[in-house]
Design an enzyme around this catalytic site. Structure first.
Site, mmCIF file in Angstrom:
data_model
loop_
_atom_site.group_PDB
_atom_site.id
_atom_site.type_symbol
_atom_site.label_atom_id
_atom_site.label_comp_id
_atom_site.label_asym_id
_atom_site.label_seq_id
_atom_site.Cartn_x
_atom_site.Cartn_y
_atom_site.Cartn_z
ATOM 1 N N VAL A 298 4.355 14.833 50.755
ATOM 2 C CA VAL A 298 4.525 13.524 50.838
ATOM 3 C C VAL A 298 5.869 13.334 49.775
ATOM 4 O O VAL A 298 6.702 12.506 50.118
ATOM 5 C CB VAL A 298 3.507 13.002 49.760
ATOM 6 C CG1 VAL A 298 3.619 11.490 49.297
ATOM 7 C CG2 VAL A 298 1.885 13.264 50.610
ATOM 8 N N GLU A 299 6.487 14.203 49.013
ATOM 9 C CA GLU A 299 7.407 13.998 47.960
ATOM 10 C C GLU A 299 8.790 14.289 48.860
ATOM 11 O O GLU A 299 9.723 13.526 48.623
ATOM 12 C CB GLU A 299 7.382 14.907 46.812
ATOM 13 C CG GLU A 299 6.384 14.762 45.958
ATOM 14 C CD GLU A 299 6.646 13.570 44.991
ATOM 15 O OE1 GLU A 299 7.977 13.371 44.972
ATOM 16 O OE2 GLU A 299 6.014 12.958 44.474
ATOM 17 N N SER A 300 8.820 15.401 49.999
ATOM 18 C CA SER A 300 9.945 15.763 50.146
ATOM 19 C C SER A 300 9.978 16.334 51.779
ATOM 20 O O SER A 300 10.889 16.695 52.359
ATOM 21 C CB SER A 300 10.558 16.917 49.379
ATOM 22 O OG SER A 300 9.702 18.114 49.500
ATOM 23 N N TYR B 270 0.881 6.105 48.177
ATOM 24 C CA TYR B 270 1.340 7.515 47.803
ATOM 25 C C TYR B 270 -0.036 8.533 47.922
ATOM 26 O O TYR B 270 0.004 9.316 48.507
ATOM 27 C CB TYR B 270 1.925 7.639 46.422
ATOM 28 C CG TYR B 270 2.235 8.902 45.838
ATOM 29 C CD1 TYR B 270 3.622 9.446 45.977
ATOM 30 C CD2 TYR B 270 1.456 9.762 44.997
ATOM 31 C CE1 TYR B 270 3.870 10.752 45.742
ATOM 32 C CE2 TYR B 270 1.841 11.055 44.647
ATOM 33 C CZ TYR B 270 3.170 11.352 44.866
ATOM 34 O OH TYR B 270 3.596 12.418 44.452
#
Length: 581
Positions: free
Chosen positions: A180-182, A286
């Site tokens: 999700v982040e990167s 998110y």
């Protein structure tokens, strides 16, 4: 990572007149990030999603060092997956394909796969009935190649991250959070200045002890950043009484943001669970993204996804180097491709490890012991190459260090200089790369060069930064967005512009606007400010109030212009205070 600290409130007299919600932005750490109430958008997976959706990824991916330097067995699995995707007549049933929960045909009997351990540690509620989760599931099921891509990228890091998550007694869904982040891109850098697998911004990274220097950025260090991220998540989990969905929301938007949303619901006699809170748009999606991913990994066959098997064994070992080491030499000594060295050690910006440490390298498990043995044969003084340089007229430590890709501090240290004063004819020992610059393909400078050279729409221009330049001024002159300009140059809109730095601009205008020619830029008083959306606000109203355009506001804040703004939503604006209320 998704948290930026609350900026110091400083009101501009020129911005008075009903705009009491404005504040200047700063990147200095201000107290505990658990109390932050500022969202900082992570790099996320949008670039990879666009690539998968466009269908243009297959050939391009094989030419990208990030995806091309993967383990050979994963390359084969990726090829097979792509071939199946390109031949839809061959269903999983017809080919006898097995789900990720089954044993691979190439796997030795009795060998454990990492997915089994991952699933055993799942603790989040996967049965939550929520449209946001369903929407994410539909996308992943429609684009199974995306899952293959992130698994390929994450194959180096997942065993270590799962291990560390288990040690802390945290849900192993957290090990999927870098997707999700990167999208498991260790070099990911967002327009919110977040870097690495876990997307730490500078101030939060500093709070958790992640050092950042010319040589090295620990926000991208696999070991240090994973430790910091899981420590942060653990503290947030404790803060919210063990509610992991609230902890995840706070990781994205700050503990203060989540606490405020809970307080508003409490005061209105509404539920205080994550699904009931009014949170920033990015945060609302998110947690559903992570839950949707966990559902896919929990039962891939149910969604038409086939996971490549990852063995439940270490991908890398940590090797102590005892001092600075040229990364090309490390690759030769360990028998590992230099791209693989960078992908396992993405924190190193240059051609060598940092002279100040950490003095260690991650190398593939099977290469670790041969590397240790080979290192013992190389004296510390020969682990980097040295040049004998004679100081010329006009030289300074600054100019010499730039010429040889090092720093004045390193030159002072290795030459035992008590100050930065040098004299003509003096001899200096300079650590230097053993190979030409092209050999260090994933160094920061080479990654930037590839990004700047990538063909885009418009005419390519080069701009040398002058004193007083801002992204806002340059973007306005060339009629591009601030975020575009920053992204083309591997930067974020909040990064400082250093005089002399060369920027690439892809312009669709024949001539820059008159702002530059008329000297208006020199008189501009542009400030980065924050604005809290009020009831009745729209993008058009805010743009008109501060003499900016809607497209730029949307770009600065990653907004969808077709969606309504929410009261209390925080926006970043780049405002010329002379033209504002």
């Amino acid at each position: 990572m998704s948290v930026k600290h609350l900026p110091l409130l400083v009101f501009f007299g020129a911005l008075a007149g009903g705009c009491s919600s404005l504040y200047t932005s700063t990147d200095k750490a201000q107290g505990n990030p658990l109390d932050s109430d500022k969202v900082s958008v992570a790099a996320g997976d949008e670039g990879l999603k666009e690539s998968v959706e466009s269908g243009k990824n297959s050939d391009a991916v094989r030419n990208e060092p990030l995806d091309d330097a993967m383990a050979p067995e994963l390359k084969a699995a990726a090829r097979e997956a792509r071939e199946k995707l390109e031949n839809p007549q061959q269903t999983a049933l017809e080919t006898g394909a097995k789900s990720g929960s089954d044993k691979s045909a190439d796997q030795e009997p009795g060998q454990a796969v990492l997915w089994d351990r991952l699933r055993a540690g799942f603790e989040l509620d996967h049965d939550v009935d929520n449209k946001r989760v369903q929407d994410q599931l539909k996308w992943y099921a429609k684009h199974p190649n995306y899952i293959n891509r992130v698994v390929e990228r994450g194959s180096r890091y997942l065993y270590y991250i799962v291990n560390e998550t288990e040690k802390r007694g945290l849900p192993t869904e957290f090990a999927l959070l870098p997707i999700v982040e990167s999208a498991f891109d260790p070099f990911a850098y967002s327009h919110g200045r977040a870097a690495g697998l876990w997307q730490f911004i500078p101030s939060t990274g500093k709070y958790f002890g992640l050092t950042q220097s010319w040589w090295h950025d620990e926000r991208r260090d696999v070991i240090a950043a994973t430790d910091a991220a899981l420590t942060y998540l653990d503290r947030l989990s404790n803060r919210f009484g063990g509610d992991y969905t609230l902890a995840l929301a706070a990781y994205n938007s700050g503990g203060g943001t989540v606490s405020s949303a809970m307080r508003r619901n409490r005061n209105s006699n509404k539920p205080e669970d994550f699904w009931s809170l009014q949170l920033p748009r990015e945060t609302r999606h998110y947690v559903p993204k992570l839950i949707a991913l966990a559902k896919i990994f929990d039962d891939p066959a149910a969604y038409g996804v086939e996971l490549p098997d990852l063995l439940d064994e270490p991908y890398f070992d940590v090797v102590e180097t005892g001092g600075q080491l040229d990364l090309a030499q490390a690759a030769e000594l360990s028998g590992v491709d230099i791209d693989e060295i960078y992908l396992l050690n993405p924190s190193y910006n240059r051609w060598a490890t940092s002279p100040d440490g950490p003095h260690r390298l991650l190398v593939p498990h099977q290469n670790a012991e041969p590397f240790r043995i080979a290192l013992k044969e190389i004296p510390p003084g020969k682990r980097v190459s040295w040049r004998n340089y004679v100081v010329k007229s006009g030289d300074s430590l600054n100019t010499i260090s730039r010429k040889f890709s090092t720093t004045p501090a390193v030159l002072q240290q290795v030459n035992s200089l008590n100050s930065d004063l040098i004299r003509i004819g003096q001899r200096l020992m300079i650590p230097s790369a053993s190979k030409n610059s092209d050999s260090y393909a994933l160094s920061a400078s080479n990654r930037l060069e590839r990004k700047q050279d990538k063909k885009r729409d418009g005419s390519k221009l080069r701009h040398t930064v002058r004193r007083g330049d801002t992204f806002w001024d340059i973007a306005r002159e060339h009629r591009v967005s601030v975020r575009q300009l920053a992204a083309w140059n591997g930067m974020a809109p909040g990064d400082p512009l250093i005089p002399g730095k060369e920027l690439v601009i892809w312009s669709n205008t024949a001539q820059p606007t008159l702002a530059s020619a008329s000297g208006a830029r020199g008189n501009a008083m542009v400030r980065k400010v924050g604005y809290s959306v009020r009831k009745g606000d729209s993008l058009a109203l805010i743009a008109n109030r501060f003499s900016v355009n809607v497209r730029d506001i949307a770009s600065w804040n990653d907004l969808n212009t077709s969606r309504y703004l929410q009261p209390g939503q925080s926006l970043v604006l780049y405002v010329d205070v002379r033209n504002s209320p």
